[in-house]
Design a protein around this motif. Sequence first.
Motif, PDB file in Angstrom:
ATOM      1  N   GLN A  43      -5.243  -8.740  -4.312  1.00 12.90           N
ATOM      2  CA  GLN A  43      -4.732  -7.669  -5.424  1.00 12.90           C
ATOM      3  C   GLN A  43      -3.218  -7.649  -5.329  1.00 12.90           C
ATOM      4  O   GLN A  43      -2.893  -6.131  -6.197  1.00 12.90           O
ATOM      5  CB  GLN A  43      -6.127  -6.613  -5.017  1.00 12.90           C
ATOM      6  CG  GLN A  43      -7.132  -6.695  -4.579  1.00 12.90           C
ATOM      7  CD  GLN A  43      -8.089  -5.581  -4.417  1.00 12.90           C
ATOM      8  OE1 GLN A  43      -7.792  -5.164  -3.495  1.00 12.90           O
ATOM      9  NE2 GLN A  43      -9.147  -5.404  -5.252  1.00 12.90           N
ATOM     10  N   CYS A  44      -2.291  -7.740  -3.852  1.00 14.69           N
ATOM     11  CA  CYS A  44      -1.379  -6.753  -4.496  1.00 14.69           C
ATOM     12  C   CYS A  44      -0.522  -7.402  -5.285  1.00 14.69           C
ATOM     13  O   CYS A  44      -0.633  -8.454  -6.090  1.00 14.69           O
ATOM     14  CB  CYS A  44      -0.544  -7.710  -3.185  1.00 14.69           C
ATOM     15  SG  CYS A  44      -1.207  -7.510  -0.906  1.00 14.69           S
ATOM     16  N   ALA A  45       0.721  -6.695  -5.864  1.00 18.13           N
ATOM     17  CA  ALA A  45       1.247  -7.681  -7.365  1.00 18.13           C
ATOM     18  C   ALA A  45       2.114  -8.424  -6.640  1.00 18.13           C
ATOM     19  O   ALA A  45       2.552  -8.481  -5.988  1.00 18.13           O
ATOM     20  CB  ALA A  45       1.981  -6.177  -7.186  1.00 18.13           C
ATOM     21  N   ASP A  46       2.611  -9.073  -7.814  1.00 16.04           N
ATOM     22  CA  ASP A  46       3.814  -9.555  -7.496  1.00 16.04           C
ATOM     23  C   ASP A  46       4.869  -9.703  -6.446  1.00 16.04           C
ATOM     24  O   ASP A  46       5.601  -8.692  -7.126  1.00 16.04           O
ATOM     25  CB  ASP A  46       4.411 -10.394  -8.811  1.00 16.04           C
ATOM     26  CG  ASP A  46       3.749 -11.341  -9.428  1.00 16.04           C
ATOM     27  OD1 ASP A  46       2.606 -11.711  -9.106  1.00 16.04           O
ATOM     28  OD2 ASP A  46       4.010 -11.768 -10.771  1.00 16.04           O
ATOM     29  N   GLY A  47       5.461 -10.157  -5.396  1.00 14.83           N
ATOM     30  CA  GLY A  47       6.821  -9.871  -4.793  1.00 14.83           C
ATOM     31  C   GLY A  47       6.064  -8.750  -3.412  1.00 14.83           C
ATOM     32  O   GLY A  47       7.485  -8.461  -2.675  1.00 14.83           O
ATOM     33  N   LYS A  48       5.314  -8.940  -3.465  1.00 18.59           N
ATOM     34  CA  LYS A  48       4.171  -7.793  -2.476  1.00 18.59           C
ATOM     35  C   LYS A  48       3.064  -8.862  -1.553  1.00 18.59           C
ATOM     36  O   LYS A  48       2.775  -9.980  -2.260  1.00 18.59           O
ATOM     37  CB  LYS A  48       3.305  -6.941  -2.600  1.00 18.59           C
ATOM     38  CG  LYS A  48       4.450  -6.574  -4.042  1.00 18.59           C
ATOM     39  CD  LYS A  48       3.954  -4.730  -3.065  1.00 18.59           C
ATOM     40  CE  LYS A  48       4.677  -3.083  -4.472  1.00 18.59           C
ATOM     41  NZ  LYS A  48       5.801  -2.109  -3.154  1.00 18.59           N
ATOM     42  N   VAL A  49       3.476  -8.603  -0.116  1.00 16.73           N
ATOM     43  CA  VAL A  49       2.809  -9.826   0.741  1.00 16.73           C
ATOM     44  C   VAL A  49       1.234  -8.488   1.708  1.00 16.73           C
ATOM     45  O   VAL A  49       1.778  -6.861   1.480  1.00 16.73           O
ATOM     46  CB  VAL A  49       3.022 -10.058   1.854  1.00 16.73           C
ATOM     47  CG1 VAL A  49       3.674 -11.273   1.341  1.00 16.73           C
ATOM     48  CG2 VAL A  49       4.114  -9.622   2.331  1.00 16.73           C
ATOM     49  N   PHE A  50       0.065  -8.998   1.704  1.00 17.15           N
ATOM     50  CA  PHE A  50      -0.853  -7.499   2.526  1.00 17.15           C
ATOM     51  C   PHE A  50      -0.393  -7.936   3.481  1.00 17.15           C
ATOM     52  O   PHE A  50       0.002  -9.074   4.847  1.00 17.15           O
ATOM     53  CB  PHE A  50      -1.993  -8.632   1.807  1.00 17.15           C
ATOM     54  CG  PHE A  50      -3.282  -7.802   2.478  1.00 17.15           C
ATOM     55  CD1 PHE A  50      -3.933  -6.801   2.208  1.00 17.15           C
ATOM     56  CD2 PHE A  50      -3.924  -8.124   3.961  1.00 17.15           C
ATOM     57  CE1 PHE A  50      -4.227  -5.308   2.695  1.00 17.15           C
ATOM     58  CE2 PHE A  50      -4.630  -7.198   4.791  1.00 17.15           C
ATOM     59  CZ  PHE A  50      -4.837  -6.566   4.033  1.00 17.15           C
TER      60      PHE A  50
END
Length: 54
Positions: free
Chosen positions: A34-41
Motif C-alpha cells: 500500500q506504500c506509494a512510489d518512493g516510499k517503503v514500509f
Amino acid sequence: MTFKTILSAAVLTLAPTLALANGCGWEKRTNASQCADGKVFDSASGTCVDQPTS
C-alpha cells in the motif's frame, strides 16, 4: 418463559460478541503493497516512510 423467548434472548446477547470476534476494523492496517512510489514500509512504526537514498 417459552423456548422461543429464551432462544431469542440468547441470540441477541451473543450477536455483538460474535460480530466483533474478528475485530471491529477501526484500526488502519498498512502493509508494503500500500506504500506509494518512493516510499517503503517501516515495520517498526507500521507506516510508509520515505525511501532512504544511498
